[in-house]
Scaffold this active site. Structure first.
Site, mmCIF file in Angstrom:
data_model
loop_
_atom_site.group_PDB
_atom_site.id
_atom_site.type_symbol
_atom_site.label_atom_id
_atom_site.label_comp_id
_atom_site.label_asym_id
_atom_site.label_seq_id
_atom_site.Cartn_x
_atom_site.Cartn_y
_atom_site.Cartn_z
ATOM 1 C CB THR A 120 -0.928 0.016 1.234
ATOM 2 O OG1 THR A 120 -1.869 1.089 1.119
ATOM 3 C CG2 THR A 120 -0.131 0.159 2.521
ATOM 4 C CG HIS A 128 13.102 36.813 41.939
ATOM 5 N ND1 HIS A 128 11.923 36.110 41.844
ATOM 6 C CD2 HIS A 128 13.744 36.329 43.036
ATOM 7 C CE1 HIS A 128 11.834 35.248 42.854
ATOM 8 N NE2 HIS A 128 12.939 35.362 43.581
ATOM 9 C CB SER A 151 20.860 49.415 14.533
ATOM 10 O OG SER A 151 19.833 50.342 14.219
#
Length: 484
Positions: free
Chosen positions: A107, A155, A285
């Site tokens: 198949t 944190h 940039s």
């Protein structure tokens, strides 16, 4: 110009390695289909089916497709609306002696699914080797900076000191877990084998006149000829799409690791403590000429997010496969599987390039430590004054007042941290004035970080990279040069 007038995925045209891009190319895919048809024919002949030697020879001689054959296959697919049968017809044209036996008893999923499993296993091997090189490069960095104190962050606020090398081991440990997970997925890959239209092998049982032993032997022979140790014991028309989940899960997990590493590097670049490579002619940039944007780490983050979400495709596709199969998996998998491997490949090559050129700025790191260390040293100062006969509570109050005064200088006036100067000027602390320099030595605040790095690299990293295939990959690994 024609190539520039049609959309091309940047995964292959812009970023991916030649090896990974070729693995999922049409040329390699359809050659693999032909190899699978050849393996099936060889096994069927070996088990007694009347397949002429000439058929096998013609098949062996025409495994690679020419441009003309691709054109024939495209025309056939447009006519038949079936890619596998289009290629059966095309293969039969160049191997006419085999035209009547190509795909015999099979198949479509015999070639499509088995080929995908071959690509997946090969792709995972590529990724394992690339990952080993990244781990090796990052381990060298960790060893080099094993004892360089740096400010820790919890944190993203200043915390206890660690070392640059110790921080890198946190990244490496996650990469080692990714190495383990990808290796497990690779080693678990089996072969779909020859199972027929709904997995019952009914067509092959008919071919061999009801001989169950020959059908089982056929499955084993084709599996072995295709380079696999075992075939999945039961399948439907397809191999279970849960296999795709198991493959894409460790790749998504790798994406999470890479994203975390690249994010840390982007934050460190902002602090000007560690930077990724930046060429002399590179432009950060178009407007701000001074900028040194961490574009490689940003690329890693960008592609890692894509890699993580592709796993959702595998989950959803597997969950909606009705009974023995539905075709709504096909178009999705044509996109998802190649993209997952190409993306993982690019993430690793970019990460390797970054790791090979990391730049550390010890003086910037030392300056930031000097700004924060006085506050961290207060507990040591209190302990030292107590050892000299002072009162702990009185010393605590003195330090508290001086610390708040120094914090006012830093936060409200934008001045340097002058806590230590205040301690020196306070007669109460005169018994320990001579000890202050020692109390502020950064090396005394890093605990066992250097020893942890050494132990981790020796007992965890080195054994993982000593496996033969990875050892060879690291030894043969070349420096990655990015084209864009």
């Amino acid at each position: 110009m024609e190539a520039y007038e049609t959309y091309q995925t940047p995964l292959s045209s812009r970023y991916a390695s030649k090896e990974m891009a070729h693995l999922f190319s049409p040329a390699h895919r359809f050659k693999t289909w032909r190899e699978l048809w050849l393996n099936l024919a060889i096994a069927e002949k070996q088990l007694g089916l009347p397949i002429p030697d000439e058929a096998l020879e013609q098949m062996k001689s025409n495994l690679d497709l020419t441009a003309e054959q691709f054109d024939v296959a495209a025309k056939e697919e447009k006519k038949r609306r079936h890619d596998v049968m289009a290629h059966v017809h095309t293969f039969g044209q160049v191997a006419p002696a085999a035209a009547g036996i190509i795909h015999l008893g099979a198949t479509s999923c015999y070639v499509t699914d088995n080929a995908d499993l071959i690509f997946i296993r090969t792709g995972l091997t590529f990724l394992l080797k690339s990952l080993a090189v990244v781990i090796s490069r990052l381990s060298a960095f960790a060893a080099q900076y094993r004892a360089l104190p740096t400010l820790g962050f919890t944190h993203f606020q200043p915390a206890q000191l660690t070392t640059v090398g110790k921080r890198a081991t946190l990244w490496i440990q996650e990469l080692l877990w990714d190495l383990r997970n990808i290796k497990r997925a690779r080693n678990d890959i089996g072969f779909r084998g020859v199972k027929g239209t709904t997995g019952t092998q009914a067509s092959f049982l008919t071919l061999f006149d009801g001989d169950h032993d020959k059908v089982e032997e056929l499955d084993k022979l084709v599996t072995k000829l295709s380079g696999f140790d075992y075939a999945y014991p039961v399948t439907s028309q397809t191999y279970s799409r849960k296999i795709d989940i198991d493959v894409l899960a460790p790749l998504a997990s790798l994406g999470a690791t890479a994203h975390k590493i690249a994010t840390d590097l982007r934050l460190l670049a902002n602090l000007k403590e560690v930077e990724e490579p930046f060429e002399s002619t590179q432009i950060g940039s178009s407007a701000m000429a001074y900028k040194r944007n961490p574009m490689r780490s940003e690329r890693v983050c960008s592609l890692s997010r894509h890699l993580m979400v592709l796993h959702q495709n595998a989950l959803m596709t597997s969950s909606v496969q009705w009974f023995e199969r539905t075709l709504d998996d096909s178009a999705n998998r044509r996109i998802t599987l190649p993209e997952a491997f190409l993306t993982a490949d690019i993430v690793l090559s970019t990460l390797q390039n970054v790791c090979e050129g990391l730049v550390v700025y010890p003086r910037v790191i030392a300056r930031r430590i000097a700004q924060e260390l006085p506050f961290m040293a207060t507990e040591n100062i209190i302990m030292s004054i107590v050892k000299k006969g002072g009162d702990r509570q009185e010393a605590h109050e003195k330090i508290r007042v001086l610390s708040h005064e120094a914090a006012h200088q830093v936060k409200n006036l934008g001045l340097e941290n002058d806590l230590i100067a205040r301690v020196r000027n306070d007669p109460y602390f005169s018994p320990i004035h001579e000890e202050l320099e020692q109390l502020l030595e950064p090396q005394t605040f890093i605990g066992r970080a250097p020893e942890q790095v050494d132990k981790f690299l020796k007992e965890w990293v080195q054994p993982a990279l000593d496996e033969e295939e990875l050892k060879v990959a690291v030894a043969d690994g070349v420096k990655v040069e990015l084209s864009v």
